[in-house]
Enzyme design. Structure first.
Site, PDB file in Angstrom:
ATOM      1  NE  ARG A 133      20.808 -22.155  25.041  1.00 38.59           N
ATOM      2  CZ  ARG A 133      21.947 -22.833  25.026  1.00 38.59           C
ATOM      3  NH1 ARG A 133      23.099 -22.199  24.971  1.00 38.59           N
ATOM      4  NH2 ARG A 133      21.931 -24.139  25.075  1.00 38.59           N
ATOM      5  CE  LYS A 155       3.073  -9.797  15.869  1.00 37.56           C
ATOM      6  NZ  LYS A 155       1.815  -9.890  15.109  1.00 37.56           N
ATOM      7  CD  GLU A 197       0.380  -3.681   6.033  1.00 38.91           C
ATOM      8  OE1 GLU A 197      -0.303  -3.289   7.018  1.00 38.91           O
ATOM      9  OE2 GLU A 197       0.367  -4.869   5.623  1.00 38.91           O
ATOM     10  CE  LYS A 259       4.085  -3.281  13.593  1.00 40.58           C
ATOM     11  NZ  LYS A 259       4.222  -4.356  12.648  1.00 40.58           N
ATOM     12  CD  GLU A 269      -1.452  -9.335  17.380  1.00 38.18           C
ATOM     13  OE1 GLU A 269      -0.300  -9.500  16.945  1.00 38.18           O
ATOM     14  OE2 GLU A 269      -2.473  -9.415  16.699  1.00 38.18           O
ATOM     15  NE  ARG A 273       2.479  -5.879  17.231  1.00 34.78           N
ATOM     16  CZ  ARG A 273       3.729  -6.313  17.323  1.00 34.78           C
ATOM     17  NH1 ARG A 273       4.245  -6.593  18.513  1.00 34.78           N
ATOM     18  NH2 ARG A 273       4.471  -6.464  16.239  1.00 34.78           N
ATOM     19  CG  ASN A 277      -4.480  -8.003  12.669  1.00 36.51           C
ATOM     20  OD1 ASN A 277      -3.719  -8.140  11.703  1.00 36.51           O
ATOM     21  ND2 ASN A 277      -4.367  -8.682  13.785  1.00 36.51           N
ATOM     22  CG  HIS A 280      -4.022  -7.116   8.122  1.00 34.86           C
ATOM     23  ND1 HIS A 280      -4.076  -5.763   7.871  1.00 34.86           N
ATOM     24  CD2 HIS A 280      -2.735  -7.490   7.846  1.00 34.86           C
ATOM     25  CE1 HIS A 280      -2.882  -5.338   7.470  1.00 34.86           C
ATOM     26  NE2 HIS A 280      -2.047  -6.364   7.444  1.00 34.86           N
ATOM     27  CG  HIS A 284      -4.341 -12.301   6.875  1.00 38.71           C
ATOM     28  ND1 HIS A 284      -4.154 -11.970   8.199  1.00 38.71           N
ATOM     29  CD2 HIS A 284      -3.199 -11.992   6.238  1.00 38.71           C
ATOM     30  CE1 HIS A 284      -2.930 -11.478   8.344  1.00 38.71           C
ATOM     31  NE2 HIS A 284      -2.327 -11.480   7.173  1.00 38.71           N
ATOM     32  CG  HIS A 296       0.209  -8.587   3.264  1.00 33.48           C
ATOM     33  ND1 HIS A 296      -0.594  -9.418   4.000  1.00 33.48           N
ATOM     34  CD2 HIS A 296       0.416  -7.475   4.013  1.00 33.48           C
ATOM     35  CE1 HIS A 296      -0.862  -8.835   5.163  1.00 33.48           C
ATOM     36  NE2 HIS A 296      -0.256  -7.659   5.202  1.00 33.48           N
TER      37      HIS A 296
HETATM   38  N1  LIG Z   1       7.266  -9.311  11.113  1.00 28.27           N
HETATM   39  C1  LIG Z   1       6.167  -8.636  10.861  1.00 28.27           C
HETATM   40  O1  LIG Z   1       5.566  -8.035  11.743  1.00 28.27           O
HETATM   41  C2  LIG Z   1       5.657  -8.603   9.485  1.00 28.27           C
HETATM   42  C3  LIG Z   1       4.663  -7.703   9.121  1.00 28.27           C
HETATM   43  C4  LIG Z   1       4.230  -7.661   7.803  1.00 28.27           C
HETATM   44  C5  LIG Z   1       4.781  -8.505   6.877  1.00 28.27           C
HETATM   45  N2  LIG Z   1       5.743  -9.386   7.230  1.00 28.27           N
HETATM   46  C6  LIG Z   1       6.370 -10.279   6.279  1.00 28.27           C
HETATM   47  O2  LIG Z   1       7.036  -9.505   5.305  1.00 28.27           O
HETATM   48  C7  LIG Z   1       7.161 -10.272   4.134  1.00 28.27           C
HETATM   49  C8  LIG Z   1       6.866  -9.411   2.929  1.00 28.27           C
HETATM   50  O3  LIG Z   1       7.809  -8.372   2.878  1.00 28.27           O
HETATM   51  P1  LIG Z   1       7.974  -7.452   1.603  1.00 28.27           P
HETATM   52  O4  LIG Z   1       6.664  -7.004   1.120  1.00 28.27           O
HETATM   53  O5  LIG Z   1       8.971  -6.439   1.954  1.00 28.27           O
HETATM   54  O6  LIG Z   1       8.501  -8.442   0.491  1.00 28.27           O
HETATM   55  P2  LIG Z   1       9.964  -8.948   0.083  1.00 28.27           P
HETATM   56  O7  LIG Z   1      10.877  -8.950   1.206  1.00 28.27           O
HETATM   57  O8  LIG Z   1       9.755 -10.216  -0.625  1.00 28.27           O
HETATM   58  O9  LIG Z   1      10.430  -7.851  -0.950  1.00 28.27           O
HETATM   59  C9  LIG Z   1       9.754  -7.650  -2.142  1.00 28.27           C
HETATM   60  C10 LIG Z   1      10.664  -7.606  -3.346  1.00 28.27           C
HETATM   61  O10 LIG Z   1      11.292  -6.336  -3.454  1.00 28.27           O
HETATM   62  C11 LIG Z   1      12.687  -6.481  -3.617  1.00 28.27           C
HETATM   63  N3  LIG Z   1      13.274  -5.307  -2.993  1.00 28.27           N
HETATM   64  C12 LIG Z   1      13.314  -5.041  -1.677  1.00 28.27           C
HETATM   65  N4  LIG Z   1      13.819  -3.806  -1.503  1.00 28.27           N
HETATM   66  C13 LIG Z   1      14.118  -3.300  -2.720  1.00 28.27           C
HETATM   67  C14 LIG Z   1      14.641  -2.059  -3.169  1.00 28.27           C
HETATM   68  N5  LIG Z   1      14.918  -1.084  -2.326  1.00 28.27           N
HETATM   69  N6  LIG Z   1      14.821  -1.900  -4.486  1.00 28.27           N
HETATM   70  C15 LIG Z   1      14.498  -2.882  -5.370  1.00 28.27           C
HETATM   71  N7  LIG Z   1      13.960  -4.048  -4.987  1.00 28.27           N
HETATM   72  C16 LIG Z   1      13.780  -4.254  -3.664  1.00 28.27           C
HETATM   73  C17 LIG Z   1      13.000  -7.780  -2.957  1.00 28.27           C
HETATM   74  O11 LIG Z   1      14.195  -8.336  -3.479  1.00 28.27           O
HETATM   75  C18 LIG Z   1      11.789  -8.615  -3.310  1.00 28.27           C
HETATM   76  O12 LIG Z   1      11.931  -9.150  -4.598  1.00 28.27           O
HETATM   77  C19 LIG Z   1       6.210 -11.425   4.286  1.00 28.27           C
HETATM   78  O13 LIG Z   1       6.927 -12.603   4.471  1.00 28.27           O
HETATM   79  C20 LIG Z   1       5.417 -11.099   5.517  1.00 28.27           C
HETATM   80  O14 LIG Z   1       5.001 -12.241   6.215  1.00 28.27           O
HETATM   81  C21 LIG Z   1       6.189  -9.441   8.521  1.00 28.27           C
HETATM   82 ZN   LIG Z   2      -0.072  -6.354   6.792  1.00 23.08          ZN
END
Ligand SMILES: NC(=O)c1ccc[n+]([C@@H]2O[C@H](COP(=O)([O-])OP(=O)(O)OC[C@H]3O[C@@H](n4cnc5c(N)ncnc54)[C@H](O)[C@@H]3O)[C@@H](O)[C@H]2O)c1
Ligand SMILES: [Zn+2]
Length: 1610
Positions: A133, A155, A197, A259, A269, A273, A277, A280, A284, A296
């Site tokens: 939990r 999130k 971003e 942010k 949101e 917030r 977007n 986006h 999206h 993305h």
């Molecule tokens: N929670 C939120 O508010 C929120 C907001 C935006 C995006 N997201 C989510 O984030 C995800 C995308 O995240 P991302 O773009 O970081 O992608 P990711 O986590 O897949 O990372 C991208 C790649 O970079 C590699 N990597 C990460 N750090 C590294 C480093 N320092 N050196 C070398 N390689 C490295 C990872 O292994 C991976 O292969 C999506 O699932 C998306 O839905 C969430």
């Molecule tokens: Zn985004």
């Protein structure tokens, strides 16, 4: 070195400072966490990428710090590592982690570190939120995106196969530690992805932050991508922090702060917030269509521009702001449109239609109804509202659409005033001047366009100046560097910006060498740029001692410029100036910086083009302090003094652009004022109003700086008998559209406008003269071309018709804008394609047309954009058609001796069409022979007549005929044009190709044909290309080098013919026939054999063994190799292979060219080669064509229209094995494949576990259920073999005789069937022969042999009964009943026990085959069929070509005997098309009864013994079938006169003991072809089995077995 105590910064969120930023802060973060959040267990969850890079370091720090802090027991540290990538954000992985935690005995007293990108953060955060939990967790974001976005705000989520992030929780981390040093290992694309971003946040929130990003692009990129590493832990403390690092920290922190602020004020949101977007909503939507090919951030970047364009369209945002946003996004390497090279490289030409995008937008949870919620920027750093705004669908569509519809401008418009954008020429010159100049200059009115952007970027890269924007971008401040520059660290990419390319060429000559030797400046551009001329400039500079080298095509970019310390030497420079004045300006602008002596520029070549532009350059140089001295004879002297920048410079409006609003006033009879250009302008096009519009009937009022035009009443513009537009060439397009709607001054007078002096417009963005003629023509306007101009005939406005597929703009802004002038009066609305091209000079044109000029505009989406490089505007028709019509007349062309006449006749016979021959028609029509005609009139007259005859024949018989042509017909241009025309209309022209050696051998042997004066080889060499140009199908006649005369024998031709027949069926879509009837049988599963031979010839003798059990043969074209020795081209080799395959097997061909990235051998880069091979495959009429969906969509669309009857297999292979079956990626691939409307989809994964096979099978079941489209879904690799067993449709199989398997894990068809039986997918079945006496029957041997060799668990037994009794019925109705053969005496009685009887069996009146037809959910039904006739039919057909008569319709057939089998024989003859059919039996009444039973179907003559006597008129048969039982010697019934005539025919014996009866011996002695009873039996049995099990057998080996047994019996 010991770890320094890092300098950190904190940002507060939700009331506490929990976000900590710095460089190299692992120690810090552990100390902070371990002391503030005590736990018994700490777990680090990370991915394998980060494990390699950072985990050891992190663990070492942990152990050190925990020892340092602890006095008692050390806390436990666990690590859990998962695969990287979005695929891990799943329920399964979440469960794995939880199971691990539980197994390790983790309790609530556990803290988790989420070390990684957004995937790790979201996933681990969600685990933490629900484990026990909720347990505490700490974010250690390692991607830029995670740092500025996903780690902040709490999130957390995971994905499901249906959607991204649908399941999750809000769960705030205890701390977020942002260690910027880890960005150094981040792949560039991931860094850039995160920048989207960062830019987004600045764009909505803070102008100052945005300016930092705008100006700091290079430094920020360097801080991450090219970090300085002078000391260990660089940047940890302020002393070692580089300026670039500082800047990076500053922008990341700014983004984090925004942010955090927003989250703090709107955690869940509900309003504010939503601003985050920005970009986006549309981002999206794009992401939904192209994921995972684009990231993305890349989609959001494009989304930001689109959403900014919406704001601009609505009037909330200025173009300056849109331009700044665009350039800033581009500066970080992000795409801004779907047309970007970057995007194309990743998604191919996948097209995202407006409808699809709107569809995705619609499901966005934040929207409602026909309004969408989108963040509206109102400036850089500010938004219209504190939340997203409601935007109507219409507006979104309008902005998203690639094309626009311009409707007639509503009448009675009030006067308007409109300022066009700044002049491109003046803007570009001003930029070069101010950059080269000394001091600061403020430029206003500058054009914000691609061109000026290219120039700005290039000058920045060269270090020529620094730039900054003032007044919200209205003013550009240029800090000139006084001519000092350095070699740029990457090539200067100039797109299609011509002015920039020309000017910068000389500028780059001024660049001195760098300390690194060998470094050079490289100028390059897009494909079109690489064709635009630059040679005169290069020649002039080279002659002056500079070194510029063409890197690709001569005379065009790309260029390599070698730096010299002397830069531009100076002295006399000679320049040919008749093509472009830009060369002149280029040298003039740089001439003051000559090092050795002042430049004297001498323009050669007589006529100087565009003098006004030269004058403009000179006048502007003067404003920057350099006086050019004009000498006689086109000579200029330029002093060696540097420019001095004026404090301010105002850029005048673009005069060419000004012509469009003015022309709209002229054409619509209204008033328009352009306030920023007038009579004092330096621009030639400024004369348009006075020199063109006024004479056409407009009132023009002009001051020094403004122009007003009042148009005459609509439809009353006057033509200009002649207008020289040499001084305003760019305005000729505007003039042309006005000329299209003129009315003569007096009724009946000439209504033609002649424009001259514009020859240079042929080498602009496109050939503009050709483009205008082509596009005006689409409206119905008549035009013609002169050496230096265009002639336009005036047309009535009311009868102008807008083109259905729209106006094509050739990526030329002027074409687009001038046609929008015309469109403002054309009734009905004109589609203008590629509307984006206006961005080059007037990015807001469409908005201005609507809002300022009160035009009316709607959106249009015509699908995939046309090819932008098609600038040539071809006038002659190319043959590409929309696909042949099935009943179109077939025209056969080819070399003499290729077999046109015999193959043409054969085609006519099989397709039951009349045959025509151009030569015969010629001779008949002109009542002469061809040699006579030639003797009298000569060759040219003959060729001319021949072309006429061809055209006549095609007009007379457009459908359902076969026409054969003389070999030389393609020598005449008008004939070639006629063929091409015919193809365009859906016609079929087949080129018969035959090996030239064979043709020569054949013609030399045939003494009746006179020899050519010229060798056949020369003739072929001359005509080959013409034949190819004139056909849309190609058939290779023999396909094998035939040796000697045997080649011509009947068997050989029979093979060629059956090959040709199949080909004809594919191209005419004829539903009936061998191939079609076989393919109707649906066996489950079906297989195709992948042939992996480099050359299939050696394998041909084994083909029937190889293909045993297969339903289709795959020809892997990429694996073929033509031997160097044979001297034939690869294409010809492939053509031969296709033909050989078809000759040796009647299985459909699957034609595949597989690229390296899809597991084949065709080079990935050679898309052209691949596409043309695919088109060739269609020309060769293959049954299936494999199309890789990874190919660019536009290339696929080149192939598909030609498909005809060929079935398309859309295929995709995941060779890397990264895509799981339950992922969105696989769904996306299915969708993509589906989008090309294929006949079959093929998706291949790679299995890494058994589960992958079940997932695959589940995927297949789901999609097969949802879409009625066959799907091949399987996994490669040994682990994937099970999926091959489970796949139901066209599973690729191998054979032990093949050199290699086509793919890892491939099985044989037999293996698969045995495995299916083992796992319960293929139950055993029982087959029977019903009849008596049957003990001697060969059927069990025949069927059991074939069942076994196929791997089928079936058994065939005898069931001997006197009557069709209960035992028979019981067997047939039992569950394992597979089928039965029925023989004498039950063939009729059995019928009453069955549920259905086929048409054939009804006609024959007997059933010899019982087939249980499975029904879903219900017991099988029993169908009675007859295959006896099929055995006879096909055995005759195989031998038809040895008969003397061409068509079965003209043949005479005879059946001997009147028993049950005679009926099948008569029916077979009927089905063959024989009309004259007789029957003979000793007892005539019996024969009569048989004949009568067919009364309703066809006539059968009953012969008496007399009729059969020697010399009787009734003899002269072509086909004789004996059905008299073997024990009665059938031949004793008549003498050999039946076979005795001069004709040759086919004799078929149905008895099979003895093997060669007297009947057959007599036939053979008369030279007839003979068919033994055993052959008929096997043929028939093969058909029987096909009906039962849907699978062919190896006729040959069954026949061999039978022969053995028979031989033993005899
Ligand atoms: N929670 C939120 O508010 C929120 C907001 C935006 C995006 N997201 C989510 O984030 C995800 C995308 O995240 P991302 O773009 O970081 O992608 P990711 O986590 O897949 O990372 C991208 C790649 O970079 C590699 N990597 C990460 N750090 C590294 C480093 N320092 N050196 C070398 N390689 C490295 C990872 O292994 C991976 O292969 C999506 O699932 C998306 O839905 C969430
Ligand atoms: Zn985004």
């Amino acid at each position: 070195m010991s770890h320094p105590n890092p300098h950190i910064q904190k940002v507060s969120i939700l009331g506490s400072e929990t976000i900590i930023l710095g460089f190299h802060i692992f120690d810090y973060l552990l100390r902070d966490t371990l002391s503030n959040f005590k736990a018994s267990t700490y777990v680090v969850v990370t991915d394998t990428n980060l494990q390699k890079l950072y985990l050891d370091r992190f663990l070492a720090s942990f152990h050190r710090i925990s020892q340092e802090l602890s006095s008692g027991t050390l806390p436990r540290l666990l690590t859990y590592v998962i695969p990287p990538g979005e695929e891990s954000k799943s329920r399964a992985v979440k469960a794995e982690i939880e199971d691990y935690f539980l197994a390790q005995g983790c309790t609530r007293d556990t803290l988790v570190f989420a070390m990684g990108g957004g995937v790790i953060g979201d996933l681990v955060g969600f685990v933490a939120a629900t484990f026990m939990r909720g347990i505490p967790f700490v974010q250690v974001p390692t991607t830029l995106l995670a740092m500025v976005d996903s780690s902040i705000g709490g999130k957390t989520a995971i994905d499901t196969p249906m959607a991204k992030n649908p399941i999750g929780a809000f769960w705030q981390p205890k701390r977020i530690f942002i260690d910027l040093a880890v960005l150094e290992t981040l792949p560039e694309r991931e860094f850039v992805n995160g920048m989207a971003e960062v830019i987004k946040t600045a764009a909505i929130w803070n102008h100052d932050d945005f300016v930092l990003l705008e100006n700091g692009a290079e430094a920020i990129r360097d801080a991450v991508l090219k970090p300085v590493r002078n000391v260990e832990f660089q940047g940890a403390i302020l002393e070692s922090r580089t300026a670039a690092q500082q800047l990076l920290l500053q922008v990341v922190m700014a983004s984090v702060a925004v942010k955090s602020y927003v989250v703090t004020h709107d955690e869940r949101e509900t309003g504010m917030r939503g601003l985050l977007n920005f970009g986006h909503s549309i981002g999206h939507a794009i992401e939904g269509l192209v994921t995972p090919k684009l990231l993305h951030g890349e989609c959001v970047a494009i989304g930001m521009i689109k959403e900014a364009e919406i704001a601009r369209h609505c009037g909330y945002l200025s173009q300056v702001a849109v331009g700044r946003l665009t350039r800033c996004i581009q500066a970080y390497g992000l795409p801004v449109t779907m047309e970007d090279k970057f995007v194309k490289n990743h998604i191919g030409n996948q097209y995202c239609s407006v409808d699809e995008l709107m569809q995705v937008l619609r499901v966005d949870k934040k929207n409602m109804g026909s309004q969408k919620r989108i963040v509206m920027l109102s400036g850089i750093g500010q938004t219209l509202e504190q939340k997203p705004s409601n935007i109507s669908d219409d507006i979104i569509r309008k902005v998203l659409a690639a094309s626009t519809v311009v409707h007639p401008r509503p009448i009675n418009q009030p006067a308007v005033t409109l300022s066009p954008p700044g002049s491109k020429s003046i803007s570009n010159r001003a930029l070069v001047l101010a950059a080269l100049g000394q001091g600061t200059c403020r430029l206003t009115g500058l054009l914000h366009s691609d061109d000026t952007q290219v120039m700005l970027t290039a000058l920045t890269k060269l270090g020529a100046a620094t730039f900054e924007w003032e007044n919200n971008g209205d003013t550009l401040v240029v800090h000139g560097n006084g001519g000092k520059m350095h070699i740029p660290d990457s090539e200067l990419y100039l797109g299609n910006a011509g002015t920039a390319a020309r000017f910068l060429t000389t500028v780059s000559v001024l660049v001195p060498p760098s300390s690194i030797s060998g470094q050079k400046t490289i100028l390059t551009g897009n494909a079109r740029m690489k064709q635009r001329p630059i040679a005169p400039l290069i020649d002039a500079l080279t002659a002056n001692g500079s070194e510029l080298k063409y890197m690709e095509g001569q005379g065009c970019l790309p260029l390599e410029v070698t730096p010299f310390s002397h830069g531009l030497a100076g002295g006399e420079i000679q320049l040919a100036a008749s093509i472009s004045s830009q060369y002149v300006s280029s040298i003039l602008l740089c001439a003051p910086y000559a090092t050795k002596e002042p430049v004297t520029l001498v323009l050669t070549g007589g006529q100087v083009i565009s003098q006004p532009y030269i004058d403009m350059t000179i006048a502007m140089m003067k404003s920057f302090g350099v006086n050019v001295e004009a000498l006689p004879n086109n000579t200029y002297r330029i002093p060696q003094v540097h420019y001095v920048n004026p404090a301010a410079y105002l850029v005048e409006a673009d005069a060419s652009s000004a012509t469009y609003p003015l022309a709209i006033a002229a054409i619509t009879g209204t008033t328009c004022t352009v306030p920023n250009i007038g009579s004092a302008s330096l621009q030639g096009d400024a004369g348009f109003a006075v020199n063109v519009l006024r004479p056409m009937g407009c009132t023009v009022v002009q001051t020094e700086t403004s122009t007003t035009v009042i148009g005459p009443a609509i439809g009353t513009l006057k033509p200009l008998a002649h207008i020289d537009m040499e001084t305003m060439t760019d305005a000729f397009l505007t003039a042309s559209v006005l000329a299209a709607v003129t009315q003569p001054a007096t009724p009946g007078a000439e209504n033609i406008t002649r424009i001259s002096g514009i020859a240079n417009q042929r080498v602009k963005e496109c050939n503009r003269i050709a483009a205008m003629m082509h596009e005006l023509g689409k409206f119905g306007v008549t035009t013609s071309e002169t050496p230096d101009g265009i002639i336009v005939h005036g047309h009535d406005i009311a009868s102008l018709t807008p083109p259905k597929d729209g106006v094509k703009c050739y990526d030329d802004h002027r074409v687009a804008m001038s046609f929008s002038v015309l469109a403002s009066v054309v009734p009905g609305g004109t589609i203008i394609r590629e509307k984006k091209c206006v961005e080059k000079t007037w990015p807001t044109w469409w908005d201005d047309l609507e809002s300022k000029l009160n035009g009316r505009i709607t959106d249009a989406d015509l699908g995939v954009p046309s090819d932008h490089h098609d600038y040539e505007v071809k006038s002659s028709s190319s043959k590409k058609s929309a696909g042949a019509k099935s009943d179109a007349t077939i025209v056969v062309i080819g070399m003499r001796g290729a077999g046109k006449t015999s193959m043409g006749r054969f085609a006519a016979r099989t397709l039951k069409r009349p045959f025509e021959d151009v030569d015969h028609y010629f001779e008949k029509t002109l009542s002469t022979t061809i040699p006579e005609f030639i003797k009298e009139h000569g060759w040219p007259a003959f060729r001319e007549q021949e072309a006429k005859m061809l055209t006549e024949l095609l007009a007379k018989y457009p459908t359902k005929h076969v026409i054969s042509c003389g070999g030389g017909i393609v020598e005449t241009a008008s004939s070639r044009e006629a063929f091409k025309q015919y193809i365009t209309q859906g016609g079929v022209v087949i080129h018969l190709v035959r090996n030239i050696n064979e043709i020569e051998a054949y013609l030399n042997r045939d003494t009746t044909r006179p020899m050519y004066g010229e060798s056949m080889r020369d003739v072929w060499a001359r005509r080959e290309a013409w034949y190819r140009e004139c056909c849309n199908y190609e058939f290779v006649v023999a396909g094998q080098q035939l040796k000697g005369i045997e080649a011509e024998d009947a068997k050989e031709w029979a093979l060629v013919e059956s090959n040709f027949e199949r080909f004809l069926k594919v191209i005419t879509r004829a539903g009936k026939g061998k191939y079609a009837s076989r393919s109707q049988v649906v066996a489950k599963p079906t297989f195709f054999l992948s042939l992996t031979f480099p050359d299939i010839s050696p394998a041909l003798p084994h083909l029937s063994k190889l293909t045993l059990g297969s339903d289709v043969i795959e020809l892997r074209v990429d694996l073929l190799k033509s031997s160097d020795a044979s001297g034939i081209s690869f294409r010809d080799h492939v053509a031969q292979q296709v033909s050989l395959l078809r000759r040796h097997s009647d299985l459909p061909i699957l034609y595949t060219v597989r690229s390296v990235s899809q597991g084949g051998q065709w080079p990935d880069k050679d898309i052209d080669g691949m596409v043309s091979l695919l088109k060739d495959g269609l020309e060769w009429g293959v049954e299936y064509l494999d199309v890789e969906i990874g190919l660019p969509r536009s290339r696929i669309d080149e192939v598909l229209p030609k498909k005809g009857n060929t079935l398309i297999v859309a295929s995709w292979h995941d060779c890397k094995g990264t895509v799981r079956w339950n992922s969105d990626t696989m769904e996306a691939q299915y969708k993509l494949a589906h989008s090309i409307s294929p006949d079959v989809i093929k998706l291949i994964g790679t299995a890494t576990s058994m589960k992958d096979n079940f997932d695959c099978s589940e995927f297949a079941a789901r999609h097969t259920k949802a879409n009625d489209l066959p799907l091949i879904a399987m996994n490669m690799g040994a682990q994937g073999q099970l999926s091959r067993v489970l796949n139901n449709y066209l599973t690729p199989v191998t054979h032990k005789l093949l050199p290699v398997k086509a793919a890892p894990g491939q099985l044989t068809a037999r293996d698969i069937l045995i495995a299916r039986n083992a796992v319960g997918l293929l139950p055993a079945k029982q087959f029977y022969l019903f009849g008596t006496p049957i003990r001697q029957s060969l059927s069990p041997l025949m069927h059991n042999t074939s069942f076994q060799s196929l791997g089928l668990p079936y058994t065939y037994d005898l069931h001997e009964t006197e009557t069709v009794d209960e035992s028979v019925v019981a067997k047939m109705r039992s569950k394992d009943f597979g089928g039965a053969s029925v023989t004498i005496p039950h063939k009729i009685d059995v019928m009453s026990k069955l549920d259905e009887i086929t048409e054939e069996a009804k006609a024959i009146g007997a059933v010899n085959t019982v087939v249980p037809v499975e029904q879903e959910g219900k017991p099988s039904i029993l169908v009675g069929d007859n295959t006896d006739w099929l055995g006879i039919y096909y055995q005759i057909e195989r031998n038809l070509s040895s008969t003397s008569v061409a068509q079965p319709q003209q043949m005479k057939g005879l059946v001997l005997g009147a028993g049950g089998t005679s009926r099948a024989a008569l029916y077979a003859l009927h089905r063959l098309g024989v009309e004259d059919i007789s029957i003979f039996n000793r007892t005539m009444v019996k024969a009569q009864a048989v004949a009568d039973s067919f009364k309703n179907l066809f006539d059968v003559k009953v012969l008496s013994s007399n009729d059969l006597l020697k010399g009787s008129s009734a003899s002269g048969f072509d086909l004789v079938v004996s059905t008299v039982p073997g024990t009665i010697e059938s031949a004793s019934m008549f003498d050999d006169s039946v076979f005795g005539s001069a004709k040759k025919g086919v004799a078929v014996e149905l008895a099979y003991t003895p093997r060669f009866t007297r009947f057959l011996k007599m036939a053979q002695q008369s030279g007839w072809a003979t068919v033994e009873g055993g052959q008929v039996l096997v043929e028939q049995g093969g058909w029987q089995a096909l009906k039962w099990v849907g699978r062919r057998w190896d006729l040959e080996s069954v026949q061999q077995q039978m022969d053995l047994v028979q031989a033993g019996r005899e």
